[in-house]
Design an enzyme around this catalytic site. Structure first.
Site, mmCIF file in Angstrom:
data_model
loop_
_atom_site.group_PDB
_atom_site.id
_atom_site.type_symbol
_atom_site.label_atom_id
_atom_site.label_comp_id
_atom_site.label_asym_id
_atom_site.label_seq_id
_atom_site.Cartn_x
_atom_site.Cartn_y
_atom_site.Cartn_z
ATOM 1 N N SER A 135 0.720 -1.068 0.324
ATOM 2 C CA SER A 135 -0.288 -0.340 0.184
ATOM 3 C C SER A 135 0.867 1.234 -0.563
ATOM 4 O O SER A 135 2.167 1.032 -0.342
ATOM 5 C CB SER A 135 -0.624 0.210 1.395
ATOM 6 O OG SER A 135 -2.028 0.706 0.976
ATOM 7 N N ASN A 136 0.482 2.605 0.366
ATOM 8 C CA ASN A 136 1.040 3.416 0.386
ATOM 9 C C ASN A 136 0.479 4.797 1.706
ATOM 10 O O ASN A 136 -0.164 3.995 2.017
ATOM 11 C CB ASN A 136 0.862 4.205 -0.872
ATOM 12 C CG ASN A 136 -0.399 4.465 -1.474
ATOM 13 O OD1 ASN A 136 -1.099 5.340 -0.861
ATOM 14 N ND2 ASN A 136 -0.993 3.918 -2.274
ATOM 15 N N HIS A 137 1.517 5.194 2.409
ATOM 16 C CA HIS A 137 0.438 6.327 3.130
ATOM 17 C C HIS A 137 -0.176 7.602 2.697
ATOM 18 O O HIS A 137 -0.348 8.126 3.277
ATOM 19 C CB HIS A 137 2.325 7.167 3.049
ATOM 20 C CG HIS A 137 3.118 6.299 3.910
ATOM 21 N ND1 HIS A 137 3.445 5.181 4.596
ATOM 22 C CD2 HIS A 137 4.382 6.574 2.880
ATOM 23 C CE1 HIS A 137 4.743 5.201 4.858
ATOM 24 N NE2 HIS A 137 5.184 5.514 3.336
ATOM 25 N N SER A 138 -1.191 7.328 1.736
ATOM 26 C CA SER A 138 -2.636 8.293 2.257
ATOM 27 C C SER A 138 -3.064 8.062 2.828
ATOM 28 O O SER A 138 -3.672 7.051 3.178
ATOM 29 C CB SER A 138 -3.044 8.192 0.590
ATOM 30 O OG SER A 138 -4.519 8.688 0.139
ATOM 31 N N ALA A 195 -4.387 7.442 -4.458
ATOM 32 C CA ALA A 195 -2.831 7.280 -4.934
ATOM 33 C C ALA A 195 -3.521 5.472 -4.974
ATOM 34 O O ALA A 195 -2.807 4.517 -3.761
ATOM 35 C CB ALA A 195 -1.699 7.494 -3.483
#
Ligand code: PMT
Length: 412
Positions: free
Chosen positions: A215-218, A284
């Site tokens: 995943s990512n930091h959004s 994102a």
């Protein structure tokens, strides 16, 4: 806010300065304050000196949960009236007496209430209350005419028994009628009534075993601020969002569609896109997912590493960009770390966006997780750099930009 508490849905989140003048009708303003608060408005009350002889400021500070101001330069602060004037989405003066109307019509600012009136940039609505002969007096009529010419809106007085014992026109409109007036007022001042907006927000999660994902930091903050800003202007919003840990909007015009993976986001967006007038891609999205996922937790076997094979996820904005009709408007985001502007312009073209919002991870206070952002609004022929501000403010700027540059133009 529970839905049963909402009395007038167009007041949700509105910042209202309620000015109260010295009239026996001031007691009705207490009920009005309650109705405004129950409708989701934020209320600050200011009173003239004579209003405080009818009802105590304590009543209003308790009901509004905000301090009540009566004096210019209260607490050694000389510019509160300017701050209040800029803060407000609306100034409502109820009851408005003949005396205060006269001061407002002539720009006299010898008290806090009239100073706020003169400092305000927002719409002003007055609900007068006075005895019938004062109401019909040529000077009152003159002042009202002047105020209307100055752009002030008037809620008509009502007919009936007056405090003097006389009967006729001059009663303050009933609080519920004032509330209905405000609800209609805000409804008709919305720029995006009838528009349907599809928004993607937050991260996606690409599972590779039952306990792990890519995943990512959004955080979803930017996308949620956009959903609220579009809904605020009367649009119906379809918010397709990945897993987020912040409060989701509870707004009657925002429909929520939770998803986890990029493919789920793609499918939901493909379903909703044909009905939308505007699509905003602020999510994102993971560009890659695992070629195959394991049903069981992948065990650590030895000192050697493991390789995971990734395949490309659908590019939602690019795919929908290919189906975009001439009537639809697409707004994309670009999160960059280098060659920011050139990369953003490239994405604007490749994904068929009308506008791309560039944010760079090189700017402090911009991008993932934080409450602020620093963006440039880029179109085919223009770059507009905005200063660092809250995501809520940035979202409002994007909505205004879209309205001015695309919606007004398409309608002309
Ligand atoms: O959620 P926050 O913590 O508030 O952070 C906000 C944000 C940084 C996530 C947001 O401001 C932002 O920049 N969103 C886009 C991030 C991104 O994925 O940028 P990109 O340059 O990789 O993608 C370009 C555009 O294509 C974006 O509109 C993106 O939503 C879209 N895209 C990308 C990949 C993909 N598979 N599908 C897409 O639709």
């Amino acid at each position: 806010m529970s839905s049963e508490a909402i009395l007038a849905k167009n007041l949700i989140g509105k910042k209202i300065v309620l000015g109260i003048c010295g009239s026996i009708a001031a007691y009705k303003s207490a009920l009005l304050t309650r109705l405004l608060i129950r409708s989701g408005a934020e209320v600050r009350v200011c009173m003239t000196k004579s209003a405080t002889t009818f009802v105590s400021p304590l009543t209003f500070s308790t009901l509004s949960k905000n301090k009540v101001l009566t004096d210019l330069a209260a607490n050694q602060e000389w510019n509160d009236h300017v701050e209040w004037g800029l803060w407000a989405d609306l100034i409502l003066i109820a009851p408005a007496t003949a005396n205060s109307l006269s001061k407002m019509a002539n720009g006299i600012t010898d008290n806090f209430l009239t100073a706020v009136y003169l400092s305000a940039r927002c719409p002003v609505i007055i609900a007068p209350a006075m005895d019938l002969d004062m109401w019909k007096h040529p000077s009152t009529l003159r002042n009202l005419k002047q105020l209307r010419e100055d752009g002030v809106h008037t809620i008509n007085v009502e007919k009936g028994e007056l405090a003097s014992g006389l009967s006729g026109e001059g009663r303050l409109a009933e609080p519920i009628n004032i509330l209905v007036y405000l609800d209609n007022f805000f409804y008709h001042s919305k720029k995006l009534l009838g528009q349907k907006v599809l928004i993607t927000a937050g991260p996606t999660q690409e599972k590779f075993d039952p306990v792990r994902y890519i995943s990512n930091h959004s955080s979803g903050k930017m996308g949620i601020a956009l959903a609220e800003a579009f809904a605020e202007q009367g649009a119906e919003v379809m918010l397709v969002h990945g897993p987020v840990n912040i409060e989701l909007p509870d707004h009657p015009s925002i429909l929520l569609f939770p998803i986890k993976t990029a493919e789920e986001m793609m499918n939901k967006c493909a379903e909703l896109h044909p009905t939308s007038n505007i699509a905003v891609f602020s999510a994102a999205v993971s560009d890659y997912r695992l070629k195959s996922t394991s049903e069981k937790k992948i065990k650590k076997t030895g000192p050697e590493g493991i390789s995971l094979e990734l395949i490309q996820n659908p590019d939602i904005a690019a795919r929908l960009g290919r189906n975009k009709t001439p009537e639809q408007i697409h707004i994309g985001f670009a999160l960059e770390t280098d060659d920011e502007e050139a990369n953003a312009i490239d994405k604007l073209k490749k994904k068929n966006f009308d506008l791309i919002v560039l944010n760079s991870l090189n700017d402090k206070g911009a991008g993932f997780g934080v409450d602020t952002n620093k963006v440039s609004l880029i179109t085919q022929n223009n770059v507009q750099k905005l200063e660092l501000k809250s995501k809520v403010e940035i979202a409002k700027d994007i909505v205004s930009f879209a309205f001015q540059h695309f919606i007004v133009k398409k309608n002309n």
